[in-house]
Design an enzyme around this catalytic site. Structure first.
Site, PDB file in Angstrom:
ATOM      1  N   ALA A   1      -3.116  -0.952   3.258  1.00 36.23           N
ATOM      2  CA  ALA A   1      -4.273  -1.456   4.007  1.00 36.23           C
ATOM      3  C   ALA A   1      -3.933  -2.728   4.894  1.00 36.23           C
ATOM      4  O   ALA A   1      -2.825  -3.237   4.329  1.00 36.23           O
ATOM      5  CB  ALA A   1      -5.589  -1.668   3.116  1.00 36.23           C
ATOM      6  N   LYS A   2      -4.527  -3.122   5.668  1.00 34.61           N
ATOM      7  CA  LYS A   2      -4.206  -4.393   6.184  1.00 34.61           C
ATOM      8  C   LYS A   2      -5.666  -5.030   6.753  1.00 34.61           C
ATOM      9  O   LYS A   2      -6.627  -4.330   7.333  1.00 34.61           O
ATOM     10  CB  LYS A   2      -3.262  -4.185   7.358  1.00 34.61           C
TER      11      LYS A   2
END
Ligand code: GLU
Length: 420
Positions: A109-110
């Protein structure tokens, strides 16, 4: 698409997908599966109002959850004016492949907020952090999604993030990593990405029958990654001859005194003007002759347009996605080797994993244990990459992506939602 100096017609996310397609063929992942694995699972965009100094401003924040086949979503949150959806998508995807490559039980994720932390007060940063993490808190959790620092964020901000989540869900230190030690952060987390860069560079040198002793190193960026990479290179006897940051660059062919430089940056806020050094202007840092060039700042800084000017033997990607596919082709033609981000900067998320484990166990490890386990994971992963590249006659980058893709594909199949 952001104007980041690259003339590429592809966005950062499309560039990552191009690399995945190449690797998918090597790994034998069916095309229809590739289409699924490339795209993020969930994307959230939130408005972040900020009332400060009698003025109402608003910012935009994102959290992209790319893939969780192997474990909770994992990846940093970036505060930078260039943050945009396509960039965060690219960075989220890279996290999926990074955690798979080093084989830690996370997905990818980011997050990011388009803002400039360099011009914001502490109060403003606190307010933005509090609102952002409150507004995404419903998709976070120690077993759902675990953020960490990235460009423009740090341990202090992660402490505020943990508190924002905790106000809604109760105390849960394992919901974020890279926190202050006082809140359950891990020893060795802050220096881990930079240290990992040097663990990998030193393994690389060993495999070539060389040593880092006396090697000339140039580093773009002197933040969390660049400064600790410099310190660890210097500890190994390498000469760090040039570094820069957003305010300026410096060079000393005899080698910069890194501990003194770190102290200087702590007091002045920049490397510019450090004793016994000559100035280096802007992008010129990338074109200094050296053995190891470490881009440790923004993405897409070495492109088809400027790669020809690089005069390093090896580029070690401290940053995420600093070399575009077009730039990499030019480097390959010149015989410049590239050690890809997926392995070169994986030390940070690896120690994030140790932090998460310690939080869950409610038991703190000693620094020595962190260090031993970090070396073991990185060295083992890198050996696997080098062996795979040799066996399949492909680049280190293709080997990283192919190994990671096979792991995520196998995990997805084991869960039963991919049946081909
Ligand atoms: N932001 C870092 C990276 O790009 C660390 C992520 C983490 O620790 O979760 O790898």
């Amino acid at each position: 698409m952001i104007d980041d100096g690259s003339n590429s017609t592809l966005s950062a996310f499309e560039e990552v997908n191009q690399r995945l397609d190449e690797a998918g063929e090597i790994a034998g992942v069916p095309e229809e599966v590739m289409a699924l694995l490339k795209n993020p699972y969930r994307e959230i965009k939130v408005e972040i109002p900020l009332f400060s100094d009698g003025r109402l401003q608003h910012f935009v924040g994102y959290r992209i959850q790319h893939n969780a086949a192997r474990g909770p979503y994992k990846g940093g949150v970036r505060y930078h004016p260039h943050v945009d959806l396509e960039e965060v998508r690219a960075l989220a995807s890279l996290m999926t492949w990074k955690t798979a490559l080093v084989n830690i039980p996370f997905g990818g994720a980011k997050g990011g907020v388009a803002c400039d932390p360099l011009v914001m007060t502490d109060e403003e940063l606190y307010a933005i952090t509090n609102t952002f993490f409150t507004r995404i808190s419903m998709i976070l959790g120690p077993n759902r999604d675990v953020p960490a620092p990235d460009m423009g964020t740090n341990a202090g901000i992660m402490g505020w993030a943990m508190a924002a989540y905790g106000r809604i869900n109760g105390h849960a230190p394992a919901v974020v990593t890279g926190k202050p030690l006082e809140l359950g952060g891990s020893v060795g987390r802050e220096s881990a990405t930079g240290k990992g860069v040097v663990i990998i560079a030193s393994r690389w040198a060993e495999k070539k029958g060389l040593s880092l002793k006396g090697a000339k190193v140039v580093i773009q960026g002197f933040g969390n990654v660049g400064s600790f990479a410099a310190l660890n290179f210097a500890d190994q006897g390498a000469r760090v001859i040039a570094v820069n940051d957003v305010r300026g660059g410096i060079r000393n062919d005899k080698g910069l005194n890194i501990p003194a430089l770190m102290e200087y940056v702590r007091t002045t806020g920049s490397v510019a003007g450090f004793e016994e050094s000559d100035p280096v202007d802007g992008d010129e840092i990338l074109y200094q002759p050296c053995d190891y060039l470490v881009p440790a700042a923004l993405g897409r800084v070495i492109t088809e347009e400027n790669a020809d000017r690089v005069r390093a033997s090896t580029v070690v990607e401290g940053a995420n996605h600093p070399v575009t596919p077009g730039g990499e082709d030019v480097l390959a033609r010149k015989g410049v080797e590239v050690i890809p981000d997926l392995i070169a900067n994986s030390g940070g998320v690896t120690v994030s994993y140790f932090e998460w484990v310690q939080n869950i166990q409610q038991f703190a490890w000693k620094e020595e244990r962190i260090d031993d386990e970090l070396h073991e994971i990185l060295q083992r992963s890198f050996t696997t990459v080098v062996d795979f590249a040799g066996e399949h006659q492909c680049s280190l980058r293709q080997a990283c992506f192919a190994l990671a893709l096979s792991r995520v594909y196998r995990a997805s199949k084991a869960r039963g939602y991919i049946r081909v």
